[in-house]
Design a protein around this motif. Structure first.
Motif, short mmCIF file in Angstrom:
data_model
loop_
_atom_site.label_atom_id
_atom_site.label_comp_id
_atom_site.label_asym_id
_atom_site.label_seq_id
_atom_site.Cartn_x
_atom_site.Cartn_y
_atom_site.Cartn_z
N SER A 147 0.83 -1.21 0.00
CA SER A 147 0.00 0.00 0.00
C SER A 147 0.86 1.26 0.00
O SER A 147 1.84 1.35 0.74
CB SER A 147 -0.92 0.01 1.22
N VAL A 148 0.47 2.22 -0.83
CA VAL A 148 1.18 3.50 -0.93
C VAL A 148 0.36 4.55 -0.20
O VAL A 148 -0.84 4.70 -0.46
CB VAL A 148 1.38 3.90 -2.40
N GLY A 149 1.00 5.25 0.72
CA GLY A 149 0.26 6.19 1.54
C GLY A 149 0.90 7.56 1.62
O GLY A 149 2.04 7.77 1.21
N ILE A 150 0.13 8.49 2.18
CA ILE A 150 0.58 9.86 2.42
C ILE A 150 0.31 10.20 3.88
O ILE A 150 -0.75 9.87 4.42
CB ILE A 150 -0.16 10.85 1.50
N ALA A 151 1.28 10.84 4.52
CA ALA A 151 1.12 11.32 5.89
C ALA A 151 1.88 12.64 6.00
O ALA A 151 3.10 12.66 5.92
CB ALA A 151 1.65 10.31 6.90
N GLY A 152 1.14 13.73 6.14
CA GLY A 152 1.79 15.04 6.16
C GLY A 152 2.44 15.31 4.83
O GLY A 152 1.80 15.19 3.78
N ASN A 153 3.74 15.65 4.85
CA ASN A 153 4.47 15.95 3.62
C ASN A 153 5.27 14.76 3.11
O ASN A 153 6.17 14.92 2.30
CB ASN A 153 5.43 17.12 3.86
#
Length: 246
Positions: A184-190
């Motif tokens: 899974s590819v995720g984003i958290a903040g920057n």
């Protein structure tokens, strides 16, 4: 340019503190940037090439390098000093005085295929809504960037990457998911990252790669390492399934 780049080939003492009876941590700076990454990578390489008696391994991070050792072997060594901290610190400062040649090691460049949205990226709509973008715009921005792997953690193979466009920056989830599938590819903040194995997590999941990011039976279990440069490529479900069958 980070001020601490002056360490190599000088008598400037390293900023070292004891982390435990079996480890010390060197602090190289405060800002997360590519210059500091190169400094830590180069120093780590020098230490690996010039280990001390009792040396076990190192763990690079954003602004630090932690050095692990066997206390008994260190105490029995001929390194100067009365205690482990003094002995190890002396060796590390000696390493720092070695004049650093311009790095000849080229960063690995990888293209990571990702199937965005749908069942693979259930939080893509959240990232889009948070930033007043369409889902297609989020994908375009995410695939347009080049990302640097700064460190590996919190589980084996999880790469923390810098270089993400702030236009798709999105806070972590207030309540983490109990299970995030491997790939899974995720984003958290920057930041953006890839989950190498199934684990709980609070990042906003926008897609999934069919590549095995961590495989314990490989000669190098983690596909990614500090200093690697990544780009993401959007693929469809058919291409995803074709990769998965390889």
């Amino acid at each position: 340019m980070n001020d601490q780049l002056g360490y190599f080939g000088t008598n400037m003492p390293l900023k070292i503190y004891g982390l435990s009876e079996k480890s010390v941590t060197i602090t190289f700076g405060a800002a997360i940037d590519n210059d500091l990454l190169r400094l830590i990578t180069d120093f780590n390489q020098l230490l690996l090439q010039n280990p001390f008696s009792g040396f076990i391994t190192t763990v690079p991070a954003y602004t630090t390098l932690t050095v692990f050792f066997d206390p008994l072997s260190v105490m029995l060594s001929d390194l100067p000093g009365e205690v482990c901290f003094e002995k190890v610190s002396t060796h590390l400062n000696k390493i720092a005085q070695i004049k650093r040649e311009k790095s000849k090691v080229m960063a690995n460049k990888l293209v990571i295929p990702v199937c965005y949205g749908g069942n693979f990226g259930q939080d893509l709509s959240i990232v889009a809504h948070t930033n007043n973008l369409t889902e297609t715009e989020v994908i375009d921005i995410h695939t347009a960037g080049e990302y640097t792997v700064f460190m590996i953690g919190f589980v084996p193979g999880f790469a923390y990457m810098g270089g993400m466009d702030t236009r798709i920056s999105t806070p972590r989830k207030e309540v983490p998911d109990a299970k995030i599938p491997a790939g899974s590819v995720g984003i958290a903040g920057n930041q953006t990252g890839i989950y190498p194995m199934e684990t709980p997590g609070g990042w906003q999941i926008i897609g999934k790669t069919p590549l095995k990011i961590f495989e314990v039976n490989r000669s190098q279990p983690s596909l990614l390492k500090g200093g690697d440069l990544l780009t993401f490529k959007s693929i469809g479900i058919d291409e995803f399934n074709a990769y998965a069958e390889i």
